[in-house]
Design a protein around this motif. Structure first.
Motif, PDB file in Angstrom:
ATOM      1  N   LYS A  18       1.769   4.940   7.431  1.00  0.00           N
ATOM      2  CA  LYS A  18       2.367   3.790   8.093  1.00  0.00           C
ATOM      3  C   LYS A  18       2.190   3.856   9.610  1.00  0.00           C
ATOM      4  O   LYS A  18       2.152   2.827  10.273  1.00  0.00           O
ATOM      5  CB  LYS A  18       3.843   3.689   7.732  1.00  0.00           C
ATOM      6  CG  LYS A  18       4.045   3.280   6.287  1.00  0.00           C
ATOM      7  CD  LYS A  18       5.503   3.223   5.922  1.00  0.00           C
ATOM      8  CE  LYS A  18       5.648   2.851   4.451  1.00  0.00           C
ATOM      9  NZ  LYS A  18       7.041   2.800   4.036  1.00  0.00           N
ATOM     10  N   GLY A  21      -1.964   3.447  10.280  1.00  0.00           N
ATOM     11  CA  GLY A  21      -2.542   2.185   9.826  1.00  0.00           C
ATOM     12  C   GLY A  21      -2.691   1.167  10.938  1.00  0.00           C
ATOM     13  O   GLY A  21      -3.791   0.667  11.196  1.00  0.00           O
ATOM     14  N   PRO A  22      -1.603   0.860  11.651  1.00  0.00           N
ATOM     15  CA  PRO A  22      -1.737  -0.106  12.753  1.00  0.00           C
ATOM     16  C   PRO A  22      -2.653   0.394  13.874  1.00  0.00           C
ATOM     17  O   PRO A  22      -3.355  -0.401  14.503  1.00  0.00           O
ATOM     18  CB  PRO A  22      -0.301  -0.263  13.270  1.00  0.00           C
ATOM     19  CG  PRO A  22       0.555   0.129  12.123  1.00  0.00           C
ATOM     20  CD  PRO A  22      -0.210   1.176  11.372  1.00  0.00           C
ATOM     21  N   ALA A  29      -4.105  -7.716  10.571  1.00  0.00           N
ATOM     22  CA  ALA A  29      -3.101  -7.493   9.527  1.00  0.00           C
ATOM     23  C   ALA A  29      -3.798  -7.186   8.208  1.00  0.00           C
ATOM     24  O   ALA A  29      -4.885  -7.690   7.924  1.00  0.00           O
ATOM     25  CB  ALA A  29      -2.233  -8.732   9.367  1.00  0.00           C
ATOM     26  N   LEU A  30      -3.158  -6.338   7.425  1.00  0.00           N
ATOM     27  CA  LEU A  30      -3.677  -6.040   6.089  1.00  0.00           C
ATOM     28  C   LEU A  30      -3.433  -7.226   5.167  1.00  0.00           C
ATOM     29  O   LEU A  30      -2.478  -7.978   5.350  1.00  0.00           O
ATOM     30  CB  LEU A  30      -2.964  -4.815   5.517  1.00  0.00           C
ATOM     31  CG  LEU A  30      -3.342  -3.461   6.094  1.00  0.00           C
ATOM     32  CD1 LEU A  30      -2.426  -2.391   5.504  1.00  0.00           C
ATOM     33  CD2 LEU A  30      -4.776  -3.128   5.781  1.00  0.00           C
ATOM     34  N   PRO A  32      -1.993  -9.133   1.947  1.00  0.00           N
ATOM     35  CA  PRO A  32      -0.700  -8.925   1.279  1.00  0.00           C
ATOM     36  C   PRO A  32      -0.781  -7.942   0.112  1.00  0.00           C
ATOM     37  O   PRO A  32       0.125  -7.146  -0.101  1.00  0.00           O
ATOM     38  CB  PRO A  32      -0.309 -10.320   0.793  1.00  0.00           C
ATOM     39  CG  PRO A  32      -1.085 -11.260   1.634  1.00  0.00           C
ATOM     40  CD  PRO A  32      -2.332 -10.548   2.031  1.00  0.00           C
ATOM     41  N   ARG A  35      -0.767  -4.398   1.449  1.00  0.00           N
ATOM     42  CA  ARG A  35       0.563  -4.037   1.954  1.00  0.00           C
ATOM     43  C   ARG A  35       1.513  -3.708   0.815  1.00  0.00           C
ATOM     44  O   ARG A  35       2.308  -2.767   0.900  1.00  0.00           O
ATOM     45  CB  ARG A  35       1.129  -5.176   2.806  1.00  0.00           C
ATOM     46  CG  ARG A  35       0.515  -5.257   4.177  1.00  0.00           C
ATOM     47  CD  ARG A  35       1.334  -6.146   5.096  1.00  0.00           C
ATOM     48  NE  ARG A  35       1.641  -7.442   4.519  1.00  0.00           N
ATOM     49  CZ  ARG A  35       1.052  -8.575   4.847  1.00  0.00           C
ATOM     50  NH1 ARG A  35       0.118  -8.581   5.759  1.00  0.00           N
ATOM     51  NH2 ARG A  35       1.400  -9.709   4.278  1.00  0.00           N
ATOM     52  N   SER A  36       1.439  -4.452  -0.273  1.00  0.00           N
ATOM     53  CA  SER A  36       2.341  -4.186  -1.396  1.00  0.00           C
ATOM     54  C   SER A  36       2.009  -2.860  -2.076  1.00  0.00           C
ATOM     55  O   SER A  36       2.905  -2.129  -2.487  1.00  0.00           O
ATOM     56  CB  SER A  36       2.302  -5.330  -2.402  1.00  0.00           C
ATOM     57  OG  SER A  36       1.033  -5.415  -3.012  1.00  0.00           O
ATOM     58  N   ILE A  38       0.628  -0.204  -0.605  1.00  0.00           N
ATOM     59  CA  ILE A  38       1.058   0.861   0.305  1.00  0.00           C
ATOM     60  C   ILE A  38       2.573   1.028   0.262  1.00  0.00           C
ATOM     61  O   ILE A  38       3.087   2.146   0.262  1.00  0.00           O
ATOM     62  CB  ILE A  38       0.564   0.566   1.742  1.00  0.00           C
ATOM     63  CG1 ILE A  38      -0.945   0.729   1.801  1.00  0.00           C
ATOM     64  CG2 ILE A  38       1.239   1.488   2.746  1.00  0.00           C
ATOM     65  CD1 ILE A  38      -1.574   0.254   3.089  1.00  0.00           C
ATOM     66  N   ALA A  39       3.295  -0.074   0.200  1.00  0.00           N
ATOM     67  CA  ALA A  39       4.760  -0.006   0.170  1.00  0.00           C
ATOM     68  C   ALA A  39       5.280   0.648  -1.103  1.00  0.00           C
ATOM     69  O   ALA A  39       6.344   1.276  -1.082  1.00  0.00           O
ATOM     70  CB  ALA A  39       5.338  -1.404   0.309  1.00  0.00           C
TER      71      ALA A  39
END
Length: 99
Positions: A18, A21-22, A29-30, A32, A35-36, A38-39
């Motif tokens: 996390k 990544g940025p 932006a990744l 969606p 992102r899901s 990775i989360a």
């Protein structure tokens, strides 16, 4: 002790992903879907570690009272029970079955 080391390693890995990544992606932006994924990586790994620890080596050390107590958790989560109520219910079921 190994479980706590694994939990710590997953936490560090999740934080590292996390954090970097940025920095690596810059201002982009990744998607969606990424992102899901990775989360959900850290919770999925943690759940796997808990299952392996509860069921024992090759499932030979399975404590059925503990499995029953943990089985209450998803039922209460699906019914949107508060987390403290869920935890107390899981402990209570395990304790009652051990009597």
């Amino acid at each position: 002790m190994n479980l706590w080391l694994a939990i710590g390693a997953v936490a560090v890995l999740s934080f590292t992903c996390k954090a970097f990544g940025p920095a690596l992606l810059g201002g982009r932006a990744l998607p969606p879907r990424a992102r899901s994924v990775i989360a959900l990586t850290a919770p999925a790994l943690l759940a796997g570690f808990v299952v392996v620890d509860v069921l024992g080596h090759r499932w030979s050390g399975t404590d059925l009272t503990l499995v029953a107590g943990l089985g209450v958790v998803p039922l209460l989560v699906l019914r949107r029970a508060p987390l403290p109520v869920t935890l107390v219910a899981a402990v209570a079921v395990t304790a009652l079955l051990r009597l």
